[in-house]
Design a protein around this motif. Structure first.
Motif, mmCIF file in Angstrom:
data_model
loop_
_atom_site.group_PDB
_atom_site.id
_atom_site.type_symbol
_atom_site.label_atom_id
_atom_site.label_comp_id
_atom_site.label_asym_id
_atom_site.label_seq_id
_atom_site.Cartn_x
_atom_site.Cartn_y
_atom_site.Cartn_z
ATOM 1 N N GLU A 19 0.821 -1.208 0.000
ATOM 2 C CA GLU A 19 0.000 0.000 0.000
ATOM 3 C C GLU A 19 0.855 1.259 0.000
ATOM 4 O O GLU A 19 1.917 1.314 0.622
ATOM 5 N N ARG A 20 0.368 2.271 -0.720
ATOM 6 C CA ARG A 20 1.005 3.578 -0.667
ATOM 7 C C ARG A 20 0.872 4.144 0.756
ATOM 8 O O ARG A 20 -0.130 3.939 1.422
ATOM 9 N N LEU A 54 8.820 2.951 2.733
ATOM 10 C CA LEU A 54 9.329 2.516 1.433
ATOM 11 C C LEU A 54 10.513 1.569 1.603
ATOM 12 O O LEU A 54 11.451 1.844 2.352
ATOM 13 N N LYS A 88 5.471 -6.996 1.153
ATOM 14 C CA LYS A 88 4.444 -6.035 0.754
ATOM 15 C C LYS A 88 3.395 -5.795 1.831
ATOM 16 O O LYS A 88 2.685 -4.792 1.778
ATOM 17 N N ARG A 114 5.843 -0.448 1.383
ATOM 18 C CA ARG A 114 5.640 -0.150 -0.034
ATOM 19 C C ARG A 114 6.940 -0.591 -0.709
ATOM 20 O O ARG A 114 7.968 0.090 -0.628
#
Length: 288
Positions: free
Chosen positions: A90-91, A95, A117, A121
């Motif tokens: 998910e955004r 990161l 994941k 992200r």
């Protein structure tokens, strides 16, 4: 005498530079000669097959597997290059940026895309000149400065100021340099199969055995011939890298599947696809 003392340091620098580049290009010639002899030997054993090169027309299904993530593209304003990456998760989550090695592309991180994941992200990037990312023609466009700037710009384009940075092989070199130049961008650093650049440089200069083990660095300095060697006989050398006992995946049950291997051959069989990755190495001695 004073004038001579003033000129001596500059003379020593010049002599050291001449000696350095003489050694580099002599060793390049030696590596090229060895590979040329191997090529001539293979011609003698099977001339009908040696020069056959087959570019794959259709990508294998595994490259479009939706469980791996979404294929995305971003164009960097300063360089004008379009970068390709596959993103999963998910955004808004932290990161995790994955940088592949040679001869690889985003697909090398397929297991990590699935594994992480749920918490991150996850972005598996095709480096400059690799996979579906744009490949500038000129060798000067692949300096380490350019590669470092690429990662900084990618991070900005993705809307992040920092990441968990993971690099393998050549991607590991870039990851080290990002952590050195932009430490504020790195939450965690994981480097696989590449030592710290300073350690590597000092070690290779003091241990001749490592110089021979890293001979491909010198071989890649030669124009067009490395690309030719990798592609002849239907990319036999490339297949050997991924499947042999010395360089391939060693654990039983973890070898590349036929479809995995075909994915790599598909990407690197495209016109000019080998030059970009090899150009990364063609600037290494100037950087050193």
């Amino acid at each position: 005498m004073a004038r001579l003392r003033d000129c001596l340091p500059r003379l020593m620098v010049t002599l050291r530079s001449l000696l350095f580049w003489s050694l580099v290009y002599c060793y390049c010639g030696l590596c090229a000669s060895i590979h040329l002899l191997k090529l001539l030997w293979s011609i003698g054993k099977g001339p009908a097959q040696t020069f056959r090169r087959v570019a794959r027309e259709h990508p294998p299904a595994c490259l479009n597997d939706p469980s791996l993530g979404t294929h995305c593209y971003v164009r960097i304003k300063d360089s004008g290059l379009r970068f390709h990456y596959v993103a999963a998760g998910e955004r808004g989550k932290p990161l995790m940026l994955l940088l592949h090695g040679f001869p690889e592309f985003w697909y090398s991180w397929r297991h990590q895309l699935r594994e992480f994941k749920s918490e991150y992200r996850v972005v598996a990037l095709d480096l400059r000149g690799c996979g579906e990312t744009d490949a500038p023609i000129h060798q000067e466009n692949y300096t380490l400065d350019c590669l470092i700037t690429d990662i900084k710009d990618i991070l900005d384009s993705l809307g992040y100021s920092k990441c968990v940075l993971i690099g393998h092989d050549w991607g590991g070199m870039i990851a080290w340099l990002i952590a050195i130049c932009y430490p504020e961008m790195v939450m965690k650093l994981i480097v696989i199969n590449f030592p710290h650049p300073n350690v590597f440089t000092e070690y290779i200069l003091r241990h001749p055995a490592q110089l021979f083990k890293s001979s491909y660095y010198y071989f890649f300095q030669i124009p067009w011939f490395p690309e030719f060697m990798f592609s002849i006989n239907d990319f036999k050398a490339l297949k050997h890298l991924f499947t042999s006992h010395s360089t391939g995946i060693g654990r039983k049950g973890c070898q590349l599947t036929t479809e995995d291997l075909e994915a790599y051959i598909y990407v690197f069989s495209q016109p000019g696809a080998l030059s970009g990755p090899i150009n990364h190495y063609r600037n290494i001695f100037r950087s050193v």
